[in-house]
Design a protein around this motif. Sequence first.
Motif, short mmCIF file in Angstrom:
data_model
loop_
_atom_site.label_atom_id
_atom_site.label_comp_id
_atom_site.label_asym_id
_atom_site.label_seq_id
_atom_site.Cartn_x
_atom_site.Cartn_y
_atom_site.Cartn_z
N ALA A 115 30.93 22.78 26.57
CA ALA A 115 31.52 24.01 27.10
C ALA A 115 30.72 24.51 28.30
CB ALA A 115 31.56 25.09 26.03
N THR A 116 31.41 24.86 29.39
CA THR A 116 30.74 25.38 30.60
C THR A 116 31.53 26.59 31.11
OG1 THR A 116 32.00 23.78 31.93
CG2 THR A 116 29.75 23.17 31.30
N PRO A 117 31.55 27.70 30.37
CA PRO A 117 32.38 28.84 30.77
C PRO A 117 32.00 29.46 32.10
CG PRO A 117 30.94 29.42 28.93
CD PRO A 117 30.87 27.93 29.09
N LEU A 118 30.70 29.55 32.40
CA LEU A 118 30.28 30.12 33.68
C LEU A 118 30.71 29.22 34.84
CD1 LEU A 118 26.70 31.46 32.88
CD2 LEU A 118 28.82 32.76 33.01
N LEU A 119 30.47 27.92 34.68
CA LEU A 119 30.86 26.98 35.72
C LEU A 119 32.38 27.01 35.94
CD1 LEU A 119 29.98 24.57 37.62
CD2 LEU A 119 30.84 23.11 35.77
N ASP A 120 33.14 27.12 34.86
CA ASP A 120 34.60 27.12 34.99
C ASP A 120 35.07 28.29 35.84
OD1 ASP A 120 34.53 24.90 33.39
OD2 ASP A 120 35.14 25.95 31.56
N GLN A 121 34.47 29.45 35.65
CA GLN A 121 34.84 30.62 36.46
C GLN A 121 34.43 30.42 37.91
OE1 GLN A 121 36.63 33.40 35.57
NE2 GLN A 121 37.01 32.26 33.68
N ALA A 122 33.23 29.88 38.12
CA ALA A 122 32.78 29.62 39.49
C ALA A 122 33.69 28.60 40.16
CB ALA A 122 31.33 29.12 39.47
N ASN A 123 34.05 27.56 39.42
CA ASN A 123 34.92 26.53 39.95
C ASN A 123 36.24 27.12 40.44
OD1 ASN A 123 35.83 23.98 40.58
ND2 ASN A 123 36.03 23.27 38.48
N ALA A 124 36.81 28.03 39.65
CA ALA A 124 38.06 28.68 40.04
C ALA A 124 37.89 29.50 41.31
CB ALA A 124 38.56 29.55 38.89
N LEU A 125 36.75 30.16 41.46
CA LEU A 125 36.51 30.97 42.66
C LEU A 125 36.35 30.10 43.90
CD1 LEU A 125 34.04 33.62 41.19
CD2 LEU A 125 36.31 34.10 42.14
N ARG A 180 34.40 35.78 49.88
CA ARG A 180 35.74 36.11 50.37
C ARG A 180 36.77 36.01 49.25
NH1 ARG A 180 33.18 38.59 53.79
NH2 ARG A 180 32.67 37.65 55.81
N ALA A 181 36.59 35.07 48.34
CA ALA A 181 37.49 34.97 47.20
C ALA A 181 37.32 36.18 46.28
CB ALA A 181 37.23 33.68 46.42
N LEU A 182 36.09 36.63 46.10
CA LEU A 182 35.84 37.83 45.30
C LEU A 182 36.47 39.06 45.95
CD1 LEU A 182 32.12 37.01 44.50
CD2 LEU A 182 33.92 37.24 42.78
N GLU A 183 36.37 39.16 47.26
CA GLU A 183 36.99 40.28 47.98
C GLU A 183 38.51 40.27 47.82
OE1 GLU A 183 33.61 40.62 51.54
OE2 GLU A 183 35.46 39.48 51.86
N GLU A 184 39.08 39.07 47.87
CA GLU A 184 40.53 38.94 47.71
C GLU A 184 40.95 39.35 46.30
OE1 GLU A 184 44.51 37.91 48.80
OE2 GLU A 184 42.69 38.39 49.95
N LEU A 185 40.20 38.96 45.30
CA LEU A 185 40.51 39.37 43.94
C LEU A 185 40.43 40.88 43.79
CD1 LEU A 185 38.62 36.63 41.86
CD2 LEU A 185 41.10 36.93 42.07
N THR A 207 26.93 31.89 42.86
CA THR A 207 28.15 32.66 42.61
C THR A 207 27.81 34.02 42.03
OG1 THR A 207 29.30 30.58 42.14
CG2 THR A 207 30.41 32.60 41.50
N GLY A 208 26.89 34.07 41.08
CA GLY A 208 26.46 35.36 40.53
C GLY A 208 25.82 36.25 41.57
N LEU A 209 25.03 35.65 42.47
CA LEU A 209 24.39 36.42 43.53
C LEU A 209 25.43 37.02 44.46
CD1 LEU A 209 21.70 37.23 44.91
CD2 LEU A 209 21.85 35.08 46.21
N MET A 210 26.46 36.25 44.81
CA MET A 210 27.50 36.77 45.69
C MET A 210 28.35 37.82 44.99
SD MET A 210 27.08 35.57 48.67
CE MET A 210 25.30 35.64 48.31
N GLU A 211 28.56 37.68 43.69
CA GLU A 211 29.29 38.72 42.96
C GLU A 211 28.49 40.01 42.93
OE1 GLU A 211 30.98 39.44 38.46
OE2 GLU A 211 31.32 37.47 39.40
N ALA A 212 27.17 39.90 42.75
CA ALA A 212 26.32 41.09 42.78
C ALA A 212 26.33 41.74 44.16
CB ALA A 212 24.89 40.72 42.39
N ALA A 213 26.29 40.92 45.22
CA ALA A 213 26.34 41.47 46.59
C ALA A 213 27.70 42.12 46.84
CB ALA A 213 26.10 40.35 47.60
N HIS A 214 28.77 41.53 46.34
CA HIS A 214 30.10 42.12 46.48
C HIS A 214 30.17 43.47 45.76
CE1 HIS A 214 34.36 42.63 46.68
NE2 HIS A 214 34.53 42.41 45.40
#
Length: 294
Positions: free
Chosen positions: A253-263, A282-287, A182-189
């Motif tokens: 607590a899993t804050p990073l996972l929770d954000q990825a899960n939502a995406l 594609r979810a990142l692009e939509e956001l 997820t972090g890699l795709m956010e960086a690519a986005h």
Amino acid sequence: MAVAFLGLGHMGAPMAANLLKTQPDLTVWNRSLPALERLGEFGATIAPTARDAIRGVATVLLMLANEAAIDDVLERGSPAFTDNVRGRLIVHMGTTSTDFSRELAAAVEAAGGRYVEAPVSGSRVPAEQGTLVAMIAGRGADVATVRDLVQPMCSKTFACGRVPGGLGMKLAVNLFLITMVTGLMEAAHFAGAAGLDIALFRAVIDAGPMSSDVSRVKLDKLVNGDFAPQASLADVLMNSRLVAGAARSSAVATPLLDQANALYAKADEMGLGGIDMIGVLRALEELTRNQPAG
């Protein structure tokens, strides 16, 4: 040792094909015919039903989609369950909750069977190459048996104690995988939105200390516009929810996972569950499109 392999999906089919190298009398079963027919062409014995596959062997490998599929195939909750597992070694290679595996182990052992977890880390390409990593848990002698048995499918195996140690380890590994991709795709986005050349972005990542087998494969797919599933987005979402459930039950607590899960949930709602997990882009692009101006 007579062995059956049940579940010939994206991962199961190549895994079974590799197992045939050392188990030429392998029996296979799957709900859909095409995968069965391919394994039959490779020399596997095709069982007409799951029950036939199970009762004709001493060791049963399960690479099934989810908990419901496992219970259905083993016929847990019916009188047939005892006959299906008694005197047999049942090896659970898929990914489920740790609670489910613990309960299944107890049921199998109460019915006179033996039970081992052997979930694997890796996607379709490592499955084809026989380079998966297995995390095996159960009783000592059975763990040793399974470590030998899965060698054609796995480059590494690790003994993880008693059930559900194997699945607990798999969920921990999956947490890292999901947040990493997820972090890699956010960086690519981010790079694409900034007008940077994505192929050059890939080259820089590949040349640096953050490069890995996963990053190289996923960036290559992205650059080439290849969204064919190695690990489908829907499967990743299922795994993410399993990790989140385990974390909640342990008050972790899993804050990073929770954000990825939502995406991944958003991407799945967009109808993208059948494509590769890089489809979270594609979810990142939509956001981004829905960001307020300024």
